[in-house]
Design a protein around this motif. Structure first.
Motif, mmCIF file in Angstrom:
data_model
loop_
_atom_site.group_PDB
_atom_site.id
_atom_site.type_symbol
_atom_site.label_atom_id
_atom_site.label_comp_id
_atom_site.label_asym_id
_atom_site.label_seq_id
_atom_site.Cartn_x
_atom_site.Cartn_y
_atom_site.Cartn_z
ATOM 1 N N PHE A 134 39.036 41.812 28.701
ATOM 2 C CA PHE A 134 38.502 42.810 27.415
ATOM 3 C C PHE A 134 39.107 42.446 26.236
ATOM 4 O O PHE A 134 40.260 42.124 26.003
ATOM 5 C CB PHE A 134 38.864 44.394 27.809
ATOM 6 N N TYR B 217 40.156 44.136 23.015
ATOM 7 C CA TYR B 217 40.481 45.580 22.731
ATOM 8 C C TYR B 217 40.086 45.911 21.372
ATOM 9 O O TYR B 217 40.330 47.237 21.087
ATOM 10 C CB TYR B 217 42.009 45.899 23.064
ATOM 11 N N HIS C 51 44.808 42.261 34.472
ATOM 12 C CA HIS C 51 44.171 42.425 33.336
ATOM 13 C C HIS C 51 44.434 41.648 32.311
ATOM 14 O O HIS C 51 45.591 40.955 32.027
ATOM 15 C CB HIS C 51 44.802 43.991 32.832
ATOM 16 N N THR D 25 43.793 41.071 28.339
ATOM 17 C CA THR D 25 43.269 41.888 27.184
ATOM 18 C C THR D 25 43.714 41.236 25.986
ATOM 19 O O THR D 25 44.906 40.581 25.803
ATOM 20 C CB THR D 25 43.748 43.287 27.231
ATOM 21 N N GLY E 266 33.750 42.135 26.936
ATOM 22 C CA GLY E 266 34.325 42.891 28.115
ATOM 23 C C GLY E 266 33.692 42.573 29.344
ATOM 24 O O GLY E 266 32.507 42.718 29.455
ATOM 25 N N SER F 159 33.654 48.982 24.910
ATOM 26 C CA SER F 159 34.590 49.163 25.798
ATOM 27 C C SER F 159 33.975 50.820 26.634
ATOM 28 O O SER F 159 34.375 51.063 27.822
ATOM 29 C CB SER F 159 35.858 49.699 25.418
#
Length: 359
Positions: A166, A168, A268, A270, A288, A314
């Motif tokens: 992702f 952010y 994860h 990010t 994402g 998101s």
């Protein structure tokens, strides 16, 4: 119709209001808020539904529960207030409600949850006859039902890897991005979410749940962590500037170890800007995605992209996580009172919602 309350109107709560309103078996009867500035506002306005829903937000949780709602979508955060979240949820269960929530991480795998968390919930169920189902907002289905389903398509399975990848800068929650994750902070700053044992506290339950479903014993759970600084300062649409040299990207894994090797992995990756850590995997559209990779024969890779709320990309992941929870409500109402997890609650089809317009 199942009278349903949404408790909290942040990233998760907004999506929950829309999901409850769209579900043909549910009726939105109350919205509980903490912010005095939200009291009295229409739920449709708070949720960005594009129309009034005729339900005014209230901060009178006791009064709402006294009215005996059949279900509560508990969307208030449990990140920094786990004790208060547990108390709220137990109050709702004791009032006889089915509760669905992402707030209590340790109950992702409820059979192996700590006694100090599990026993109050079981006591509330015994007292009030309600139920509880906890599934993650990261989203939970990407770390339990989807990888387990896909694993059954393989001949041999070596590793199950669940990824969230992702940018952010699209996330509408600056405190979490800067303080909990540490984006834009000095590289020697230790953010809470990345402190040793915290990733296992949050995602370890999903590792254990998948191991239970797969019939394997874990040697243990291990964490890995990599952090990268920004090479140049960047500016984001939602959160302003992030300075060069501060944390710009994070990659961590929570690994379920089976016979000495990481076999079940939640990862994860990010960033606060696409230019940071370009050597790490990136999402297909730049914003994402959630991905499940089954290493084995055959190798299987499934990538899921979801969008919602316009530019707040998101929100798509939040919306699918909420969809999993809200779609479980009528199943839970029909089931016996109890404490449930993702292996108990089936992933429901959108019965009655195909082509349906909101009420």
């Amino acid at each position: 119709m199942i009278s349903t309350v949404v408790w909290g109107t942040g990233n998760v709560g907004r999506a929950a209001i829309r999901a409850v309103e769209a579900h043909p078996a549910l009726a939105l009867t109350a919205v509980i808020v903490h912010d005095p500035g939200k009291v009295g506002r229409d739920a449709g306005d708070l949720a960005g539904a594009g129309r009034r829903l005729g339900v005014a937000a209230t901060d009178d949780a006791a009064g709402v529960l006294a009215a005996g709602p059949r279900a509560v979508v508990y969307a208030a955060s449990g990140d920094i207030r786990p004790d208060e979240a547990l108390d709220d949820i137990c109050r709702a269960i004791r009032a006889g409600a089915v509760v669905v929530t992402p707030a209590l991480y340790a109950l992702y795998d409820q059979l192996n949850a700590p006694a100090e968390l599990r026993e109050p919930v079981l006591a509330a169920i015994a007292d009030g006859g309600g139920s509880l189902f906890v599934s993650g907002v990261d989203p939970g289905w990407g770390n339990d039902v989807l990888p387990l389903l896909i694993s059954g398509l393989g001949t041999t399975v070596d590793v199950i890897r669940c990824q969230e990848i992702f940018d952010y800068s699209t996330y509408d929650q600056e405190d979490s991005v800067r303080d909990l994750i540490g984006m834009g902070r000095p590289m020697d700053f230790e953010p809470l979410m990345l402190a040793p044992t915290v990733p296992t506290m949050v995602w370890g339950g999903q590792i254990r749940l998948m191991a239970r479903a797969l019939g394997v014993e874990l040697d243990g759970i291990r964490e890995t962590l990599e952090r990268c600084p920004l090479e140049t300062a960047v500016s984001t649409r939602t959160m302003g500037a992030f300075e060069a040299g501060t944390q710009g990207a994070v990659r961590f894994e929570v690994q379920g170890i089976v016979e000495g090797k990481p076999r079940i992995v939640i990862e994860h990756i990010t960033r606060i800007h696409p230019s940071c850590a370009p050597h790490w995997p990136s999402p297909p559209d730049g914003d994402g995605a959630h991905r499940v990779v089954i290493e084995g024969r055959p190798r299987i890779e499934v990538t899921v992209e979801a969008t919602d709320e316009g530019e707040n990309r998101s929100a798509g992941g939040n919306a699918t996580a909420v969809g999993r929870l809200v779609s479980a409500v009528d199943w839970l109402v029909a089931a016996k009172p109890g404490l449930y997890d993702a292996l108990d609650v089936p992933l429901r089809p959108a019965v009655g919602r195909l082509g349906r317009r909101p009420r």
